[in-house]
Structures are given as C-alpha cells and as structure tokens.
Design a protein around this motif. Structure first.
Motif, PDB file in Angstrom:
ATOM      1  N   ALA A   1      -3.332   6.468   0.966  1.00 26.83           N
ATOM      2  CA  ALA A   1      -2.846   5.038   2.074  1.00 26.83           C
ATOM      3  C   ALA A   1      -3.156   4.205   1.519  1.00 26.83           C
ATOM      4  O   ALA A   1      -2.472   3.305   1.562  1.00 26.83           O
ATOM      5  CB  ALA A   1      -3.351   5.675   3.344  1.00 26.83           C
ATOM      6  N   GLU A   2      -4.678   3.465   1.222  1.00 24.85           N
ATOM      7  CA  GLU A   2      -4.994   2.104   1.064  1.00 24.85           C
ATOM      8  C   GLU A   2      -4.672   2.128  -0.434  1.00 24.85           C
ATOM      9  O   GLU A   2      -4.977   0.888  -0.668  1.00 24.85           O
ATOM     10  CB  GLU A   2      -6.377   2.213   0.847  1.00 24.85           C
TER      11      GLU A   2
ATOM     12  N   SER B   1       0.692  -1.112  -0.122  1.00 23.94           N
ATOM     13  CA  SER B   1      -0.101  -0.235   0.127  1.00 23.94           C
ATOM     14  C   SER B   1       0.614   1.201  -0.598  1.00 23.94           C
ATOM     15  O   SER B   1       2.450   0.955   0.287  1.00 23.94           O
ATOM     16  CB  SER B   1      -1.019   0.200   0.968  1.00 23.94           C
ATOM     17  N   LEU B   2       0.475   1.966  -0.158  1.00 21.12           N
ATOM     18  CA  LEU B   2       0.928   3.442  -0.423  1.00 21.12           C
ATOM     19  C   LEU B   2       1.240   3.800   1.107  1.00 21.12           C
ATOM     20  O   LEU B   2       2.491   4.110   0.859  1.00 21.12           O
ATOM     21  CB  LEU B   2       0.356   4.553  -0.976  1.00 21.12           C
ATOM     22  N   ALA B   3       0.546   3.398   2.026  1.00 17.80           N
ATOM     23  CA  ALA B   3       1.227   3.752   3.459  1.00 17.80           C
ATOM     24  C   ALA B   3       2.415   3.307   3.771  1.00 17.80           C
ATOM     25  O   ALA B   3       3.459   3.381   4.633  1.00 17.80           O
ATOM     26  CB  ALA B   3       0.370   3.568   4.299  1.00 17.80           C
ATOM     27  N   GLU B   4       2.103   1.917   3.403  1.00 19.05           N
ATOM     28  CA  GLU B   4       4.018   1.162   3.437  1.00 19.05           C
ATOM     29  C   GLU B   4       4.442   1.741   2.887  1.00 19.05           C
ATOM     30  O   GLU B   4       5.858   1.766   3.898  1.00 19.05           O
ATOM     31  CB  GLU B   4       2.681  -0.422   3.666  1.00 19.05           C
TER      32      GLU B   4
ATOM     33  N   ALA C   1       5.394   4.829   1.957  1.00 16.09           N
ATOM     34  CA  ALA C   1       5.683   5.760   2.403  1.00 16.09           C
ATOM     35  C   ALA C   1       6.627   5.859   4.036  1.00 16.09           C
ATOM     36  O   ALA C   1       7.661   6.117   4.477  1.00 16.09           O
ATOM     37  CB  ALA C   1       4.098   6.739   3.000  1.00 16.09           C
ATOM     38  N   ALA C   2       5.990   4.891   5.153  1.00 15.75           N
ATOM     39  CA  ALA C   2       6.265   4.425   5.817  1.00 15.75           C
ATOM     40  C   ALA C   2       8.022   4.051   5.539  1.00 15.75           C
ATOM     41  O   ALA C   2       8.617   4.818   6.132  1.00 15.75           O
ATOM     42  CB  ALA C   2       6.115   3.560   6.467  1.00 15.75           C
TER      43      ALA C   2
ATOM     44  N   ARG D   1      -2.903  14.110   3.342  1.00 14.56           N
ATOM     45  CA  ARG D   1      -3.703  14.589   3.399  1.00 14.56           C
ATOM     46  C   ARG D   1      -4.705  15.057   2.764  1.00 14.56           C
ATOM     47  O   ARG D   1      -6.002  14.544   2.619  1.00 14.56           O
ATOM     48  CB  ARG D   1      -4.293  15.084   4.573  1.00 14.56           C
TER      49      ARG D   1
ATOM     50  N   SER E   1       5.045  10.379   5.597  1.00 16.86           N
ATOM     51  CA  SER E   1       3.408  10.156   6.072  1.00 16.86           C
ATOM     52  C   SER E   1       3.073  11.020   4.914  1.00 16.86           C
ATOM     53  O   SER E   1       3.094  10.911   3.860  1.00 16.86           O
ATOM     54  CB  SER E   1       3.036  11.282   7.105  1.00 16.86           C
ATOM     55  N   VAL E   2       1.814  10.092   4.763  1.00 15.25           N
ATOM     56  CA  VAL E   2       0.605  10.504   2.879  1.00 15.25           C
ATOM     57  C   VAL E   2       0.474  11.248   3.175  1.00 15.25           C
ATOM     58  O   VAL E   2      -0.518  11.492   4.121  1.00 15.25           O
ATOM     59  CB  VAL E   2      -0.534   8.834   3.213  1.00 15.25           C
TER      60      VAL E   2
END
Length: 233
Positions: free
Chosen positions: A137-138, A31-34, A36-37, A45, A42-43
């Motif tokens: 993020a998802e 996922s893009l959140a993963e 990015a982390a 907003r 951070s993703v």
DNA sequence: TATTGATCATGT
DNA sequence: ACATGATCAATA
C-alpha cells in the motif's frame, strides 16, 4: 480531513503516445493505496496472492485494451505497458515477462514477425518502489519512461531470440535453461511445474512440455534505466 | 545474494 | 489450455 472521493471510471484507450505519457506521468508520486482507492479497489493483504495486481490496476488506470490478448497493451498506438519493481538501491528487482514462447508451428517464424519484437518495439516502463520491507500500500509510483530499443539493443535481442528459437524449432526445448541468452531468457511460465502444453520433439513429433515464457533479464532493464538517466543529465 | 525454476490471479 | 499481469522462494 477530506471525504474519500467516489471511484473514477477507467479512461478510454489513449489515442496518441503523448496522451498516454501524460496520463502515466500524472501517476508519478502516487502510492498504490491512493491509486487503488481512486478506482474503488482495496490493496491485497497477501503479497503472495497479489502478483500482477499492480500491473492490472495500471492497465485500467491508463486505458489499456489488449487484456489477455497476445498483442501490445495499447493496440491503437502499439505500445506495451510494463511495471518495473525497483529495489532499495534503485535498481530493478525482477526480470520482466515478455510473452509466451511458441512451441508449435514455429518453423520459419522470423524475428521481424515475432511477438517479442512487436511487444518490445515500444514500451512504457512504469517504475514502482518495491523494496521488500515496504508494504504494498505504501509503495509509490515513479516516473514513466517511453522507450524503444536502440539499434544495438535490438540486434542483441534479435540474436538471443534467434538462438533460443533455433533450439525450440530443433526440438531441444528441454535443453534450454534460464542460463541461455544474453538479455532474453526462456523460463517456465505456468500454474505449476506439472502444467503441460503442446510442443514438438526432436523427431518432429507432437509432444507435451511445460509452458515457457520469454523474459528480459534484470540486467537489461537495469542498463536501460541507467542509460536513460545518464542521457537525461 | 543473484538467479533460476516455481508459482499465484484473472479472463477467454 | 493458453494468454495476460507478474513475484515468490529454493538453490547455486
């Protein structure tokens, strides 16, 4: 429950296509959140202010080196990286920016020497789930595809480029709309509609006009993906 | 609803 | 200003 891992450093530039492809394939399913982390980001907003965010994150993740230079992203191996947003139906959502349209000193420029050809000669397409309802993020990264135009595609792209650049060289830029071109089109590429850059008018005199870019139509990337999947069966 | 024209962020 | 990374949003 695992503790969040420390951010990872950006890898060095890939030295071979195989190395690049291996890295890109390893991103599939994340996922893009993963992602990015992993790089300590951070993703964003606000999606309106996040245009291009993913593309720049992936450049870091894969070791791209060209930054904002007018060259393919992976300079050592001549490969251009393009993220490709995919809609709920599995088809590309958007056209793909290729490069700036040269508006001065362009007489005598040939397809062979053009930046469009150099960038599209070898492209690493990285699909991303991007249905409108899905939060940034998802969204998940899909399967990377290392691609070159076949003879027919290159010929069609060359004809589009020649037709469009003929008009640009004749000072007919203001007559060009996004409706011209089968696969390649010219559209504004600027901070806003008041931006100006140097150009040449129909009399050959210096002029100012809205900066433009070359874009690949959505239909082109849709066909490219469909062909790949058909060939993979 | 697909497409065109407009716009947002970052770096040099 | 100009190059990169693109997507947004009004319109046809």
């Amino acid at each position: 429950m695992t503790a969040p891992a420390d951010p990872v450093a950006a890898p060095p530039a890939p030295r071979t296509e195989a190395e690049l492809l291996q890295r890109a394939e390893a991103l599939g399913g994340l996922s893009l959140a993963e992602l990015a982390a992993r790089f300590g980001q951070s993703v964003p907003r606000d999606p309106v202010r996040a245009k291009g965010w993913f593309g720049q994150l992936v450049e870091v993740a894969l070791g791209a080196t060209a930054a904002s230079l007018p060259e393919p992203d992976f300079q050592l191996i001549g490969v251009e990286l393009k993220s490709l947003p995919i809609d709920a139906r599995g088809r590309p959502k958007e056209s793909t920016y290729v490069c700036t349209v040269p508006l001065t000193d362009n007489v005598g420029l040939t397809w062979e020497d053009s930046l469009v050809r150099r960038k599209l000669a070898r492209v690493l397409w990285l699909p991303v789930e991007s249905a409108a309802e899905r939060p940034l993020a998802e969204r998940r990264i899909g399967t990377a595809l290392l691609w070159s135009p076949d003879a027919e595609e290159e010929d069609a792209l060359r004809r589009d480029w020649e037709e469009l650049m003929d008009m640009v060289c004749l000072g007919e830029l203001e007559r060009i709309s996004a409706r011209h071109g089968t696969w390649l089109q010219i559209r504004p590429k600027a901070a806003d509609s008041r931006a100006l850059c140097a150009s040449t008018d129909a009399n050959g005199d210096a002029a100012l006009s809205l900066p433009r870019g070359f874009y690949l139509r959505t239909r082109f990337t849709a066909r490219l993906l469909a062909r790949h999947w058909a060939g993979a069966r």
